[in-house]
Structures are given as structure tokens and as C-alpha cells.
Design a protein around this motif. Sequence first.
Motif, PDB file in Angstrom:
ATOM      1  N   CYS A   3       0.980  -1.037   0.012  1.00  0.00           N
ATOM      2  CA  CYS A   3      -0.121   0.011   0.179  1.00  0.00           C
ATOM      3  C   CYS A   3       0.986   1.467  -0.001  1.00  0.00           C
ATOM      4  O   CYS A   3       2.099   1.342   0.132  1.00  0.00           O
ATOM      5  CB  CYS A   3      -0.860  -0.055   1.164  1.00  0.00           C
ATOM      6  SG  CYS A   3      -0.274  -0.037   2.773  1.00  0.00           S
ATOM      7  N   ASP A   4       0.070   2.524  -0.174  1.00  0.00           N
ATOM      8  CA  ASP A   4       0.905   3.823  -0.298  1.00  0.00           C
ATOM      9  C   ASP A   4       1.322   4.085   1.200  1.00  0.00           C
ATOM     10  O   ASP A   4       1.904   5.222   1.250  1.00  0.00           O
ATOM     11  CB  ASP A   4       0.152   4.668  -1.022  1.00  0.00           C
ATOM     12  CG  ASP A   4      -0.186   4.177  -2.545  1.00  0.00           C
ATOM     13  OD1 ASP A   4       0.669   3.625  -2.992  1.00  0.00           O
ATOM     14  OD2 ASP A   4      -1.066   4.694  -3.132  1.00  0.00           O
ATOM     15  N   LEU A   5       0.913   3.531   2.353  1.00  0.00           N
ATOM     16  CA  LEU A   5       1.228   3.982   3.615  1.00  0.00           C
ATOM     17  C   LEU A   5       2.696   3.690   4.111  1.00  0.00           C
ATOM     18  O   LEU A   5       3.543   2.709   3.460  1.00  0.00           O
ATOM     19  CB  LEU A   5       0.295   3.330   4.494  1.00  0.00           C
ATOM     20  CG  LEU A   5      -0.936   3.673   4.489  1.00  0.00           C
ATOM     21  CD1 LEU A   5      -1.873   2.493   5.511  1.00  0.00           C
ATOM     22  CD2 LEU A   5      -1.511   5.064   4.994  1.00  0.00           C
ATOM     23  N   ASP A   6       3.365   4.586   4.668  1.00  0.00           N
ATOM     24  CA  ASP A   6       4.685   4.597   5.304  1.00  0.00           C
ATOM     25  C   ASP A   6       4.663   3.215   6.204  1.00  0.00           C
ATOM     26  O   ASP A   6       3.729   3.102   6.836  1.00  0.00           O
ATOM     27  CB  ASP A   6       5.141   5.628   6.086  1.00  0.00           C
ATOM     28  CG  ASP A   6       5.593   6.849   4.856  1.00  0.00           C
ATOM     29  OD1 ASP A   6       5.680   6.610   3.858  1.00  0.00           O
ATOM     30  OD2 ASP A   6       5.710   7.924   5.391  1.00  0.00           O
ATOM     31  N   TRP A   7       5.749   2.503   6.091  1.00  0.00           N
ATOM     32  CA  TRP A   7       5.675   1.209   7.101  1.00  0.00           C
ATOM     33  C   TRP A   7       7.107   0.971   7.451  1.00  0.00           C
ATOM     34  O   TRP A   7       8.189   1.502   6.871  1.00  0.00           O
ATOM     35  CB  TRP A   7       5.202   0.058   6.284  1.00  0.00           C
ATOM     36  CG  TRP A   7       5.657  -0.145   5.068  1.00  0.00           C
ATOM     37  CD1 TRP A   7       5.233   0.104   3.800  1.00  0.00           C
ATOM     38  CD2 TRP A   7       6.655  -1.057   4.723  1.00  0.00           C
ATOM     39  NE1 TRP A   7       5.887  -0.265   2.977  1.00  0.00           N
ATOM     40  CE2 TRP A   7       6.975  -0.909   3.447  1.00  0.00           C
ATOM     41  CE3 TRP A   7       7.920  -1.696   5.454  1.00  0.00           C
ATOM     42  CZ2 TRP A   7       7.996  -1.736   2.544  1.00  0.00           C
ATOM     43  CZ3 TRP A   7       8.863  -2.405   4.748  1.00  0.00           C
ATOM     44  CH2 TRP A   7       9.017  -2.338   3.559  1.00  0.00           C
ATOM     45  N   VAL A   8       7.247   0.268   8.575  1.00  0.00           N
ATOM     46  CA  VAL A   8       8.668  -0.154   8.968  1.00  0.00           C
ATOM     47  C   VAL A   8       8.403  -1.564   9.548  1.00  0.00           C
ATOM     48  O   VAL A   8       7.512  -1.626  10.369  1.00  0.00           O
ATOM     49  CB  VAL A   8       9.291   0.705   9.950  1.00  0.00           C
ATOM     50  CG1 VAL A   8      10.598   0.117  10.747  1.00  0.00           C
ATOM     51  CG2 VAL A   8       9.520   2.112   9.540  1.00  0.00           C
ATOM     52  N   ILE A   9       9.193  -2.479   9.058  1.00  0.00           N
ATOM     53  CA  ILE A   9       8.957  -3.906  10.071  1.00  0.00           C
ATOM     54  C   ILE A   9      10.227  -3.988  10.555  1.00  0.00           C
ATOM     55  O   ILE A   9      11.379  -3.903  10.228  1.00  0.00           O
ATOM     56  CB  ILE A   9       8.797  -4.837   8.668  1.00  0.00           C
ATOM     57  CG1 ILE A   9       7.675  -4.649   7.803  1.00  0.00           C
ATOM     58  CG2 ILE A   9       8.770  -6.307   9.355  1.00  0.00           C
ATOM     59  CD1 ILE A   9       7.448  -5.527   6.616  1.00  0.00           C
TER      60      ILE A   9
END
Length: 173
Positions: A3-9
Amino acid sequence: MACDLDWVILRPSVVLGPGAYGASALFRGLAALPWLPVMPNTGLLQVVRLEDVVRTVEMFVNPNAPSRLTLEVAGPEALSFKDVVGTYRRWFGWPAARVVNMPTPLANLTYKLSDIAGGSGLATADPQHRAERDRARRRRRQQGMGRENRDRTGGARRRAGENAGFSPGALVR
């Protein structure tokens, strides 16, 4: 990730902290025994302190933090299972435990029994979690919700940030 959201795993290694659950409870419990069962063919551990995982999360909550990345968060040292338990024993002021090397057939049986217990939902280390789980089951039964209607969350493997070394004294406050 798509998706277009920022993310960090964040994928934390074995996390050790003051709470009596998970790996912390396992290592403290084993350190209390006069003997240490050692399973065959176990790998090294890069334990990470809970405080370091929290600091890593805090860093990525900042709006200016990098995003769209996966981070393995682990301690700087690779330690054997015996070394981690031994560190707790030294911190407690106790002598080294007598090492008992588990024969492979007994180790395999232990692994299988653990898998069965874990899959059945019987093996929950945290009594509060167990009580919450049981209350949720009763509510679902009363509402007529079976397993097929339950919301399921994945059990993703995670690892997190670097620590300045392993010290149970810093973990158990």
C-alpha cells in the motif's frame, strides 16, 4: 508493504526484559535449576534487551524517521544457550549449573510435545493472557461465534535493535 502508507517492519531477535514471559521467563527459570538441559544442534542467539527494542520503536515513530524498510534488531554478540543461562546464574551469584546433554530422540519428543501443547492453546506462559483468552472464548461462545468467525492475527517473527551487550542485571530491575 504494497500500500501507499509508510511502514517499518522490525524483526527482533530473542527479547529479554523484566517481565516474566517468553524467553525472559524461560532463561530465568532454567537459571534457577541446578542442572541445565541442552538440546542438540542448537544455534547461537543474539539476545536483545527489551529497552533497546522500545528505543528502536520510538525512533521510527518520529515523523522524520526513515520508512519502507525491514530491520533485523539483534544484540551485538552471538551467544550459546548455555552462555545466556550462565550469565543469569552468575548475575544471581550462583555457580555454573551441571550441563545435561539431551539425547536426540528425547529432544525430538520434547519438541513434538511442545508443538502439541502450543497448538492446543494450553501452553500460555502468562497467566493474565491465559485469563483474557479464556474470557474471550466464553464471550464468543455466548455470542454464538465459532472459530470460523473469529478475527485472526498472524504470528509474525520479529527482530529488533542493537544493545550494548547482554547483562541480566540491566534486564531484571
